[in-house]
Design a protein around this motif. Structure first.
Motif, PDB file in Angstrom:
ATOM      1  N   VAL A  92       0.853  -1.184   0.000  1.00 47.36           N
ATOM      2  CA  VAL A  92       0.000   0.000   0.000  1.00 47.36           C
ATOM      3  C   VAL A  92       0.887   1.231   0.000  1.00 47.36           C
ATOM      4  O   VAL A  92       1.839   1.318   0.777  1.00 47.36           O
ATOM      5  CB  VAL A  92      -0.930   0.001   1.232  1.00 47.36           C
ATOM      6  N   HIS A  93       0.572   2.180  -0.859  1.00 50.11           N
ATOM      7  CA  HIS A  93       1.413   3.347  -1.048  1.00 50.11           C
ATOM      8  C   HIS A  93       0.663   4.621  -0.665  1.00 50.11           C
ATOM      9  O   HIS A  93      -0.559   4.703  -0.854  1.00 50.11           O
ATOM     10  CB  HIS A  93       1.869   3.432  -2.499  1.00 50.11           C
ATOM     11  N   PRO A  94       1.366   5.626  -0.171  1.00 45.05           N
ATOM     12  CA  PRO A  94       0.715   6.912   0.088  1.00 45.05           C
ATOM     13  C   PRO A  94       0.416   7.632  -1.218  1.00 45.05           C
ATOM     14  O   PRO A  94       1.015   7.334  -2.264  1.00 45.05           O
ATOM     15  CB  PRO A  94       1.770   7.672   0.908  1.00 45.05           C
ATOM     16  N   TRP A  95      -0.513   8.577  -1.150  1.00 41.26           N
ATOM     17  CA  TRP A  95      -0.854   9.339  -2.344  1.00 41.26           C
ATOM     18  C   TRP A  95       0.382  10.014  -2.937  1.00 41.26           C
ATOM     19  O   TRP A  95       0.520  10.128  -4.156  1.00 41.26           O
ATOM     20  CB  TRP A  95      -1.910  10.395  -2.017  1.00 41.26           C
ATOM     21  N   SER A  96       1.294  10.450  -2.094  1.00 41.56           N
ATOM     22  CA  SER A  96       2.481  11.158  -2.571  1.00 41.56           C
ATOM     23  C   SER A  96       3.312  10.304  -3.526  1.00 41.56           C
ATOM     24  O   SER A  96       3.942  10.827  -4.449  1.00 41.56           O
ATOM     25  CB  SER A  96       3.342  11.605  -1.386  1.00 41.56           C
ATOM     26  N   ALA A  97       3.316   8.987  -3.333  1.00 39.27           N
ATOM     27  CA  ALA A  97       4.080   8.115  -4.220  1.00 39.27           C
ATOM     28  C   ALA A  97       3.517   8.162  -5.637  1.00 39.27           C
ATOM     29  O   ALA A  97       4.267   8.165  -6.622  1.00 39.27           O
ATOM     30  CB  ALA A  97       4.065   6.686  -3.694  1.00 39.27           C
ATOM     31  N   PHE A  98       2.195   8.205  -5.737  1.00 36.72           N
ATOM     32  CA  PHE A  98       1.558   8.351  -7.046  1.00 36.72           C
ATOM     33  C   PHE A  98       1.805   9.740  -7.616  1.00 36.72           C
ATOM     34  O   PHE A  98       2.180   9.896  -8.777  1.00 36.72           O
ATOM     35  CB  PHE A  98       0.053   8.101  -6.922  1.00 36.72           C
ATOM     36  N   CYS A 132     -12.836   3.063 -11.249  1.00 34.82           N
ATOM     37  CA  CYS A 132     -11.590   2.693 -11.934  1.00 34.82           C
ATOM     38  C   CYS A 132     -10.906   1.601 -11.111  1.00 34.82           C
ATOM     39  O   CYS A 132     -10.062   1.909 -10.250  1.00 34.82           O
ATOM     40  CB  CYS A 132     -10.682   3.913 -12.088  1.00 34.82           C
ATOM     41  N   PRO A 133     -11.242   0.333 -11.314  1.00 36.96           N
ATOM     42  CA  PRO A 133     -10.818  -0.740 -10.403  1.00 36.96           C
ATOM     43  C   PRO A 133      -9.329  -0.797 -10.100  1.00 36.96           C
ATOM     44  O   PRO A 133      -8.940  -1.032  -8.943  1.00 36.96           O
ATOM     45  CB  PRO A 133     -11.291  -2.009 -11.120  1.00 36.96           C
ATOM     46  N   THR A 134      -8.464  -0.597 -11.090  1.00 35.74           N
ATOM     47  CA  THR A 134      -7.031  -0.749 -10.838  1.00 35.74           C
ATOM     48  C   THR A 134      -6.445   0.399 -10.033  1.00 35.74           C
ATOM     49  O   THR A 134      -5.276   0.330  -9.615  1.00 35.74           O
ATOM     50  CB  THR A 134      -6.255  -0.885 -12.163  1.00 35.74           C
ATOM     51  N   SER A 135      -7.229   1.460  -9.781  1.00 33.17           N
ATOM     52  CA  SER A 135      -6.717   2.613  -9.047  1.00 33.17           C
ATOM     53  C   SER A 135      -6.755   2.435  -7.535  1.00 33.17           C
ATOM     54  O   SER A 135      -6.143   3.237  -6.815  1.00 33.17           O
ATOM     55  CB  SER A 135      -7.521   3.870  -9.419  1.00 33.17           C
ATOM     56  N   TYR A 136      -7.454   1.426  -7.029  1.00 35.82           N
ATOM     57  CA  TYR A 136      -7.702   1.349  -5.590  1.00 35.82           C
ATOM     58  C   TYR A 136      -6.736   0.469  -4.793  1.00 35.82           C
ATOM     59  O   TYR A 136      -6.275   0.881  -3.722  1.00 35.82           O
ATOM     60  CB  TYR A 136      -9.152   0.921  -5.351  1.00 35.82           C
ATOM     61  N   PRO A 137      -6.396  -0.730  -5.266  1.00 30.20           N
ATOM     62  CA  PRO A 137      -5.498  -1.573  -4.464  1.00 30.20           C
ATOM     63  C   PRO A 137      -4.155  -0.939  -4.124  1.00 30.20           C
ATOM     64  O   PRO A 137      -3.671  -1.121  -2.989  1.00 30.20           O
ATOM     65  CB  PRO A 137      -5.330  -2.827  -5.347  1.00 30.20           C
ATOM     66  N   PRO A 138      -3.519  -0.157  -5.037  1.00 25.35           N
ATOM     67  CA  PRO A 138      -2.213   0.412  -4.659  1.00 25.35           C
ATOM     68  C   PRO A 138      -2.262   1.362  -3.469  1.00 25.35           C
ATOM     69  O   PRO A 138      -1.247   1.609  -2.830  1.00 25.35           O
ATOM     70  CB  PRO A 138      -1.775   1.160  -5.929  1.00 25.35           C
ATOM     71  N   PHE A 139      -3.455   1.891  -3.160  1.00 28.16           N
ATOM     72  CA  PHE A 139      -3.593   2.834  -2.052  1.00 28.16           C
ATOM     73  C   PHE A 139      -4.290   2.217  -0.848  1.00 28.16           C
ATOM     74  O   PHE A 139      -4.496   2.877   0.170  1.00 28.16           O
ATOM     75  CB  PHE A 139      -4.346   4.075  -2.506  1.00 28.16           C
ATOM     76  N   LEU A 168       0.203   4.765 -15.369  1.00 27.46           N
ATOM     77  CA  LEU A 168       0.688   4.437 -14.034  1.00 27.46           C
ATOM     78  C   LEU A 168       0.072   3.165 -13.459  1.00 27.46           C
ATOM     79  O   LEU A 168       0.690   2.485 -12.638  1.00 27.46           O
ATOM     80  CB  LEU A 168       0.447   5.614 -13.089  1.00 27.46           C
ATOM     81  N   PHE A 169      -1.153   2.849 -13.878  1.00 26.98           N
ATOM     82  CA  PHE A 169      -1.818   1.671 -13.329  1.00 26.98           C
ATOM     83  C   PHE A 169      -1.838   0.494 -14.291  1.00 26.98           C
ATOM     84  O   PHE A 169      -2.260  -0.605 -13.940  1.00 26.98           O
ATOM     85  CB  PHE A 169      -3.247   2.014 -12.895  1.00 26.98           C
ATOM     86  N   GLY A 170      -1.416   0.723 -15.534  1.00 27.96           N
ATOM     87  CA  GLY A 170      -1.215  -0.369 -16.477  1.00 27.96           C
ATOM     88  C   GLY A 170      -2.465  -1.019 -17.016  1.00 27.96           C
ATOM     89  O   GLY A 170      -2.421  -2.195 -17.420  1.00 27.96           O
ATOM     90  N   ALA A 171      -3.577  -0.306 -17.052  1.00 32.21           N
ATOM     91  CA  ALA A 171      -4.820  -0.920 -17.515  1.00 32.21           C
ATOM     92  C   ALA A 171      -5.664   0.085 -18.286  1.00 32.21           C
ATOM     93  O   ALA A 171      -5.844   1.223 -17.846  1.00 32.21           O
ATOM     94  CB  ALA A 171      -5.609  -1.473 -16.338  1.00 32.21           C
ATOM     95  N   HIS A 172      -6.178  -0.349 -19.422  1.00 30.37           N
ATOM     96  CA  HIS A 172      -7.101   0.470 -20.210  1.00 30.37           C
ATOM     97  C   HIS A 172      -8.537   0.080 -19.860  1.00 30.37           C
ATOM     98  O   HIS A 172      -8.777  -0.707 -18.939  1.00 30.37           O
ATOM     99  CB  HIS A 172      -6.799   0.303 -21.697  1.00 30.37           C
ATOM    100  N   VAL A 173      -9.487   0.633 -20.586  1.00 27.85           N
ATOM    101  CA  VAL A 173     -10.890   0.455 -20.204  1.00 27.85           C
ATOM    102  C   VAL A 173     -11.325  -1.006 -20.292  1.00 27.85           C
ATOM    103  O   VAL A 173     -11.971  -1.528 -19.376  1.00 27.85           O
ATOM    104  CB  VAL A 173     -11.809   1.338 -21.068  1.00 27.85           C
ATOM    105  N   THR A 174     -11.001  -1.662 -21.389  1.00 26.73           N
ATOM    106  CA  THR A 174     -11.415  -3.060 -21.509  1.00 26.73           C
ATOM    107  C   THR A 174     -10.830  -3.905 -20.385  1.00 26.73           C
ATOM    108  O   THR A 174     -11.477  -4.837 -19.892  1.00 26.73           O
ATOM    109  CB  THR A 174     -11.010  -3.625 -22.879  1.00 26.73           C
TER     110      THR A 174
END
Length: 324
Positions: free
Chosen positions: A47-53, A233-240, A269-275
């Protein structure tokens, strides 16, 4: 049973940031040209802080230094989304950080609009939760001047914990008076109250993320009653650490009548497009093709696409579901 091809499902991408849309190869090329370091990817797992992103986002943005660069990134973003099955895409841009190199916020916006002219895309001008309400009002006025010329909405991005909702009300009133849809980020870190305030105080018609609303039945009811769409945006949540994929409350929100859409946010940054987001919803949440088609319909209905584009996309969704 053979599963339907999700890339072939017509849809709209309503949550995509300009810098975060950049192709990795384009970033590498521009970084080499300007002799700036390429930001490293977020470390896998943990899990990363917002600052890392934010640090990585800012480093990527530093490689965009001219109007030509902006036009290229925006046009490539549209091309990538069209190839991914999107018949409409809305690119969100905060012109502030690009402005020093281009001589002001207006040339930045003009460069983005030039790139999307004649293609099925719109632009959302965004301010930041980290800046003042007065700054947001200036950007809302800028957006209003370009309403009807490619700008379709006004938003707020960045970490919502850094702003006070009420301070941005004048900016959103001005945007609404100009005929622009209101689409702030909310409910990423903050609880359901934040989503509710954005709807009631800012007149939000869409919410970027907004998943914390699911924990409060009254806020869910408000979203359903006003047909406020959530841009998930599913891939945006686990890293935080804000949501695990399997815990995303998408099905519960759909069942409650809340329009849910799926967006790509920052594929750089999250490596995923819409599909990819639709595939995750199928694999991790167990959503059926009928539910995924409903999400695609929500994305079209909540978009600022012209009526003919909406009609064509909705017909295509029905044909996809019927196997034609």
């Amino acid at each position: 049973m053979t599963q339907r091809d999700l890339r072939a499902l017509p849809k709209a991408n309503l949550h995509l940031h300009l810098t975060g849309s950049m192709r990795p190869d384009t970033l590498a090329e521009l970084a080499a040209r300007y002799r700036v370091p390429v930001p490293p990817p977020l470390p896998a797992g943990g899990v990363h802080p917002w600052s890392a992103f934010q640090q990585r986002y800012d480093a990527a943005r530093d490689a965009i230094r001219s109007a030509q660069d902006i036009r290229r990134v925006a046009l490539e973003a549209v091309e990538d989304n069209l190839a991914d099955g999107c018949g409409w895409v809305e690119i969100q841009v905060d012109p502030t950080s690009y402005a020093p190199r281009l001589g002001g916020v207006e040339p930045v916006l003009e460069a983005v609009l030039d790139a999307v002219s004649g293609v099925p895309a719109g632009v959302i001008v965004s301010s930041s939760w980290a800046r003042s309400g007065a700054h947001a009002a200036e950007l809302a006025a800028l957006a209003g001047r370009f309403a009807g010329r490619g700008v379709v909405g006004f938003g707020l991005s960045n970490d919502e914990r850094r702003g006070v909702v009420a301070e941005f009300a004048p900016a959103f009133r001005a945007a609404a008076e100009a005929g622009l849809l209101s689409a702030p980020h909310a409910g990423f870190y903050e609880a359901a109250w934040h989503v509710r305030e954005c709807v009631e105080t800012l007149g939000a018609r869409r919410i970027g993320h907004g998943l914390t609303a699911a924990a409060d039945p009254s806020t869910v009811a408000l979203l359903a009653e006003r047909a406020v769409a959530l841009e998930v945006c599913p891939t945006s949540y686990p890293p935080f650490g804000v949501f695990d994929l399997a815990a995303l409350p998408v099905r519960a929100l759909l069942a409650a009548g809340v329009p849910v859409t799926l967006g790509s946010d920052d594929p750089l940054l999250f490596g995923a497009h819409v599909t990819d987001q639709y595939r995750i919803a199928r694999a991790s949440l167990g959503l059926s093709d009928a539910e995924l088609a409903a999400i695609a319909r929500h994305s079209v209905a909540a978009s600022a696409a012209p009526a003919e584009v909406k009609r064509r996309l909705k017909d295509g969704i029905s044909a996809w579901l019927q196997g034609r």
